[in-house]
Write a protein that holds these residues in place. Structure first.
Motif, PDB file in Angstrom:
ATOM      1  N   ALA A  36      77.080  17.657  17.474  1.00  0.00           N
ATOM      2  CA  ALA A  36      75.710  18.005  17.877  1.00  0.00           C
ATOM      3  C   ALA A  36      75.480  19.513  17.816  1.00  0.00           C
ATOM      4  CB  ALA A  36      75.423  17.478  19.281  1.00  0.00           C
ATOM      5  N   ILE A  37      76.447  20.309  18.268  1.00  0.00           N
ATOM      6  CA  ILE A  37      76.236  21.759  18.206  1.00  0.00           C
ATOM      7  C   ILE A  37      76.361  22.261  16.772  1.00  0.00           C
ATOM      8  CG2 ILE A  37      76.812  22.181  20.627  1.00  0.00           C
ATOM      9  CD1 ILE A  37      79.510  23.257  19.729  1.00  0.00           C
ATOM     10  N   GLY A  38      77.063  21.518  15.948  1.00  0.00           N
ATOM     11  CA  GLY A  38      77.084  21.833  14.517  1.00  0.00           C
ATOM     12  C   GLY A  38      75.732  21.537  13.882  1.00  0.00           C
ATOM     13  N   GLU A  39      75.130  20.408  14.248  1.00  0.00           N
ATOM     14  CA  GLU A  39      73.807  20.055  13.729  1.00  0.00           C
ATOM     15  C   GLU A  39      72.747  21.042  14.206  1.00  0.00           C
ATOM     16  OE1 GLU A  39      73.135  15.994  14.854  1.00  0.00           O
ATOM     17  OE2 GLU A  39      74.818  15.294  13.639  1.00  0.00           O
ATOM     18  N   ALA A  40      72.948  21.601  15.421  1.00  0.00           N
ATOM     19  CA  ALA A  40      72.019  22.610  15.957  1.00  0.00           C
ATOM     20  C   ALA A  40      72.309  23.987  15.360  1.00  0.00           C
ATOM     21  CB  ALA A  40      72.123  22.655  17.481  1.00  0.00           C
ATOM     22  N   ARG A  41      73.289  24.060  14.484  1.00  0.00           N
ATOM     23  CA  ARG A  41      73.680  25.283  13.771  1.00  0.00           C
ATOM     24  C   ARG A  41      74.223  26.372  14.678  1.00  0.00           C
ATOM     25  NH1 ARG A  41      68.835  24.346  10.043  1.00  0.00           N
ATOM     26  NH2 ARG A  41      69.818  23.303   8.306  1.00  0.00           N
ATOM     27  N   LEU A  42      74.821  25.959  15.802  1.00  0.00           N
ATOM     28  CA  LEU A  42      75.469  26.948  16.658  1.00  0.00           C
ATOM     29  C   LEU A  42      76.776  27.387  16.012  1.00  0.00           C
ATOM     30  CD1 LEU A  42      75.650  28.569  19.255  1.00  0.00           C
ATOM     31  CD2 LEU A  42      76.757  26.596  20.321  1.00  0.00           C
ATOM     32  N   ILE A  43      77.541  26.441  15.545  1.00  0.00           N
ATOM     33  CA  ILE A  43      78.791  26.746  14.842  1.00  0.00           C
ATOM     34  C   ILE A  43      78.848  25.892  13.583  1.00  0.00           C
ATOM     35  CG2 ILE A  43      80.108  27.469  16.870  1.00  0.00           C
ATOM     36  CD1 ILE A  43      81.359  24.699  16.964  1.00  0.00           C
ATOM     37  N   THR A  44      79.524  26.398  12.587  1.00  0.00           N
ATOM     38  CA  THR A  44      79.736  25.656  11.350  1.00  0.00           C
ATOM     39  C   THR A  44      81.233  25.615  11.095  1.00  0.00           C
ATOM     40  OG1 THR A  44      77.641  26.472  10.475  1.00  0.00           O
ATOM     41  CG2 THR A  44      79.197  25.542   8.888  1.00  0.00           C
ATOM     42  N   PRO A  45      81.852  24.484  11.428  1.00  0.00           N
ATOM     43  CA  PRO A  45      83.296  24.407  11.221  1.00  0.00           C
ATOM     44  C   PRO A  45      83.639  24.435   9.737  1.00  0.00           C
ATOM     45  CG  PRO A  45      82.429  22.263  11.814  1.00  0.00           C
ATOM     46  CD  PRO A  45      81.290  23.233  11.927  1.00  0.00           C
ATOM     47  N   LEU A  46      84.799  24.973   9.454  1.00  0.00           N
ATOM     48  CA  LEU A  46      85.292  24.902   8.080  1.00  0.00           C
ATOM     49  C   LEU A  46      85.823  23.495   7.859  1.00  0.00           C
ATOM     50  CD1 LEU A  46      87.026  28.367   7.848  1.00  0.00           C
ATOM     51  CD2 LEU A  46      84.888  27.658   6.802  1.00  0.00           C
ATOM     52  N   ARG A  47      86.073  23.168   6.629  1.00  0.00           N
ATOM     53  CA  ARG A  47      86.583  21.838   6.296  1.00  0.00           C
ATOM     54  C   ARG A  47      87.965  21.955   5.671  1.00  0.00           C
ATOM     55  NH1 ARG A  47      83.277  17.229   7.533  1.00  0.00           N
ATOM     56  NH2 ARG A  47      81.235  18.086   8.057  1.00  0.00           N
ATOM     57  N   SER A  48      88.833  21.037   6.056  1.00  0.00           N
ATOM     58  CA  SER A  48      90.158  20.976   5.440  1.00  0.00           C
ATOM     59  C   SER A  48      90.004  20.414   4.039  1.00  0.00           C
ATOM     60  CB  SER A  48      91.079  20.077   6.278  1.00  0.00           C
ATOM     61  OG  SER A  48      90.649  18.723   6.182  1.00  0.00           O
ATOM     62  N   GLU A  49      91.090  20.412   3.281  1.00  0.00           N
ATOM     63  CA  GLU A  49      91.038  19.857   1.928  1.00  0.00           C
ATOM     64  C   GLU A  49      90.625  18.399   1.948  1.00  0.00           C
ATOM     65  OE1 GLU A  49      94.554  20.633  -0.345  1.00  0.00           O
ATOM     66  OE2 GLU A  49      94.492  22.776   0.111  1.00  0.00           O
TER      67      GLU A  49
END
Length: 112
Positions: A36-49
Motif C-alpha cells: 500500500a505504501i508502495g502504491e502511494a509512492r512513499l517508497i519504491t522497492p527494488l526488485r530481485s532478479e
C-alpha cells in the motif's frame, strides 16, 4: 565479489537487503501495508532478479514512520504525504546547514 565489498553493503542504508516478508516482520506489519505504501509512492522497492520486492534500511525507516501515523488513525495516503514532506524538510535543512557552513556562518541571520 570480495569480502570487503560484501561488508561495505552492511553499512549502506540504500542497499536493498530485506525481502518483503522480513521487512514486514521487522516493522511489525503486513506485506499488504508495504504494498500500500508502495502504491502511494512513499517508497519504491527494488526488485530481485526473480521479481521479488527488496527494501533498504532507509526505506524501512520511512515505512516505520508511516506506520506510526497510520497507527494513530491517519489514512495511509495522508500518512505517506506527511512522511514525504518531513523527508523533504529534513533534506532542505541539511542543505541549508551545508550552505551556512560554506559561507562561514554557524547560524541563520537574525537581521530584520
Amino acid at each position: 565479489m570480495t569480502a570487503d565489498e560484501s561488508l561495505s553493503r552492511l553499512d549502506d542504508d540504500d542497499y536493498p537487503a530485506y525481502t518483503m516478508g522480513r521487512a514486514a516482520e521487522l516493522l511489525g506489519t503486513t506485506p499488504g501495508f508495504l504494498r500500500a505504501i508502495g502504491e502511494a509512492r512513499l517508497i519504491t522497492p527494488l526488485r530481485s532478479e526473480g521479481g521479488h520486492r527488496r527494501y533498504s534500511r532507509y526505506q524501512l525507516r520511512i515505512a516505520a514512520r508511516a506506520r506510526e501515523l497510520v497507527d494513530q488513525g491517519m489514512p495511509i495516503e495522508a500518512a505517506c504525504r506527511i512522511v514525504i514532506l518531513e523527508d523533504q524538510l529534513e533534506e532542505a535543512q541539511r542543505i541549508n546547514a551545508e550552505y551556512r557552513r560554506a559561507a562561514g556562518t554557524s547560524s541563520p541571520s537574525t537581521a530584520a
